[in-house]
Design an enzyme around this catalytic site. Structure first.
Site, PDB file in Angstrom:
ATOM      1  N   GLN A 140       0.850  -1.182   0.000  1.00 44.03           N
ATOM      2  CA  GLN A 140       0.000   0.000   0.000  1.00 44.03           C
ATOM      3  C   GLN A 140       0.902   1.253   0.000  1.00 44.03           C
ATOM      4  O   GLN A 140       1.869   1.300  -0.729  1.00 44.03           O
ATOM      5  CB  GLN A 140      -0.979  -0.035   1.173  1.00 44.03           C
ATOM      6  CG  GLN A 140      -1.920  -1.240   1.150  1.00 44.03           C
ATOM      7  CD  GLN A 140      -3.069  -1.144   0.152  1.00 44.03           C
ATOM      8  OE1 GLN A 140      -3.185  -0.174  -0.597  1.00 44.03           O
ATOM      9  NE2 GLN A 140      -3.923  -2.152   0.129  1.00 44.03           N
ATOM     10  N   SER A 141       0.635   2.227   0.841  1.00 46.23           N
ATOM     11  CA  SER A 141       1.351   3.507   0.736  1.00 46.23           C
ATOM     12  C   SER A 141       2.762   3.499   1.309  1.00 46.23           C
ATOM     13  O   SER A 141       3.460   4.515   1.222  1.00 46.23           O
ATOM     14  CB  SER A 141       0.530   4.627   1.382  1.00 46.23           C
ATOM     15  OG  SER A 141      -0.613   4.875   0.608  1.00 46.23           O
ATOM     16  N   VAL A 142       3.215   2.382   1.868  1.00 46.84           N
ATOM     17  CA  VAL A 142       4.651   2.254   2.161  1.00 46.84           C
ATOM     18  C   VAL A 142       5.444   2.493   0.879  1.00 46.84           C
ATOM     19  O   VAL A 142       6.566   3.021   0.900  1.00 46.84           O
ATOM     20  CB  VAL A 142       4.945   0.867   2.767  1.00 46.84           C
ATOM     21  CG1 VAL A 142       6.434   0.549   2.726  1.00 46.84           C
ATOM     22  CG2 VAL A 142       4.428   0.803   4.206  1.00 46.84           C
TER      23      VAL A 142
END
Length: 392
Positions: free
Chosen positions: A107-109
């Site tokens: 995801q937004s990592v």
């Protein structure tokens, strides 16, 4: 006699990221979506020696009472959890069918990988963070990004209007799901939807604030940065991340991105890798951009990343990070220290603390995109792990 295929797929195409399907889907993305490989290269794997430390029974106080780390992991939809101290693995746990070779959706990592890449290219003089984004992508002069600097986009402080309401399939981020190839259009909707991420960016015409006036989390900002990186290098994002980061980290496994209909790799959330390789990325960040003696990301860029402006945060963000800030696509859990976080919805997390030498990675499949109570509990568990290791 032939057996007919089942009428519905094992994982519903529109709901693969929702419970209960995400518990399986998040570490089987290649079986759901088209992807592009990020090659680890042919070099040696960077060593992560083992110095086991029993963390299961470490206790901490949470809003729901006293918990152990074991209870925290059991109760928080954990898929993988690893802790490094001074570059060594002190604790590693796989759950929910995940293994050491499973590549898990970040995801937004993933945004922090793009931020690191921009730092590398900036150090080489390929781009200037203080320059206008339209210097690199002149097509954006006809969008809300006209007048925004790369630094403002790195810090998510452009004024471009983009609705990040995850639960609304008609929001801007809902359109990103369709543009990226993650989801089909909502059933029965006859409106024109963007067919790619680039097309969606070109359609963002409006601003709802002055550029640089305030932090406002918008996933599409990372994709703008990725297109800048591709434009100035002439290479696609998976090749750039492979050559500039993944190979230099000495990763164990190839990683991969999901790709849209035009082959663009989704920079804002489509990256997938193994637990240990995420830990290597966190270790490099904690060590001022260095791993195994190699300078992967410039130390000056890492130092600048740790200098976020807390005044950019509003009350919504301060509810879970009272002293938080955001800089260069990284979260700062407390601007008074030097630790950084990489965060993704559904419970993805890399914590890198240079002052204690501790790196923590947790990969999860929460039932909800965001959960303030789980986030606060995660921070309490992080503090307990650090206290146990520092005072051991």
């Amino acid at each position: 006699m032939t057996t007919a295929a089942p009428h519905s797929p094992r994982i519903p195409r529109a709901d693969w990221d929702r419970p209960p399907h995400n518990r399986w889907a998040f570490h089987h993305i290649r079986e759901i979506l088209p992807t592009a490989e990020v090659w680890r290269g042919s070099g040696p794997v960077s060593a992560l020696p083992r110095r086991p430390f029993r963390l299961d029974d470490v206790r901490f106080q949470a809003a729901r009472g006293e918990l152990t780390i074991r209870q925290f992991l059991d109760d928080s939809f954990t898929d993988g959890f690893i802790v490094l101290k001074d570059g060594a693995i002190v604790f590693e746990r796989y759950m929910n069918g995940m293994t050491e070779r499973s590549a898990h959706l970040s995801q937004s990592v993933a945004k922090s990988l793009t931020g690191a890449l921009i730092g590398i290219l900036s150090h080489r003089g390929a781009l200037d963070p203080n320059g206008l984004v339209t210097d690199y992508l002149p097509e954006l002069k006809a969008t809300g990004y006209d007048g925004a600097t790369l630094q403002q986009i790195l810090d998510m402080s452009s004024g471009v209007a983009y609705d990040e309401t995850y639960t609304d399939p008609f929001s801007d981020v809902g359109q990103t799901d369709v543009a990226s190839g993650w989801k089909p259009k909502p059933a029965g909707d006859t409106r024109a939807w963007p067919r790619s991420i680039w097309q969606q960016i070109l359609g963002l015409k409006q601003c709802n604030a002055e550029h640089g006036a305030r932090f406002n989390y918008r996933s599409i900002e990372t994709d703008v940065l990725a297109f800048v990186a591709e434009r100035v290098t002439g290479q696609r994002l998976p090749q750039l991340i492979s050559a500039e980061i993944w190979q230099k980290l000495g990763c164990e496994e190839n990683s991969y991105y999901t790709v849209d209909a035009e082959g663009y790799a989704l920079a804002d959330g489509g990256f997938n890798a193994t637990l240990r390789d995420y830990a290597r990325f966190g270790l490099m960040i904690a060590q001022d951009g260095v791993i195994d003696g190699r300078q992967v990301v410039p130390a000056a860029w890492i130092a600048e990343t740790r200098r976020g402006d807390p005044d950019q945060f509003d009350a919504d963000y301060r509810a879970t990070m009272p002293f938080g800030a955001y800089r260069n696509q990284f979260w700062l859990p407390d601007y008074r220290g030097r630790a950084t976080n990489c965060l993704g919805v559904f419970g993805q997390w890399i914590h890198a603390d240079p002052d204690t030498g501790i790196v923590i990675v947790k990969l999860s499949s929460w039932p909800d995109f965001l959960d303030d109570a789980r986030f606060v509990e995660q921070e309490a568990a992080c503090a307990a792990v650090k206290r146990a290791l520092v005072h051991a």
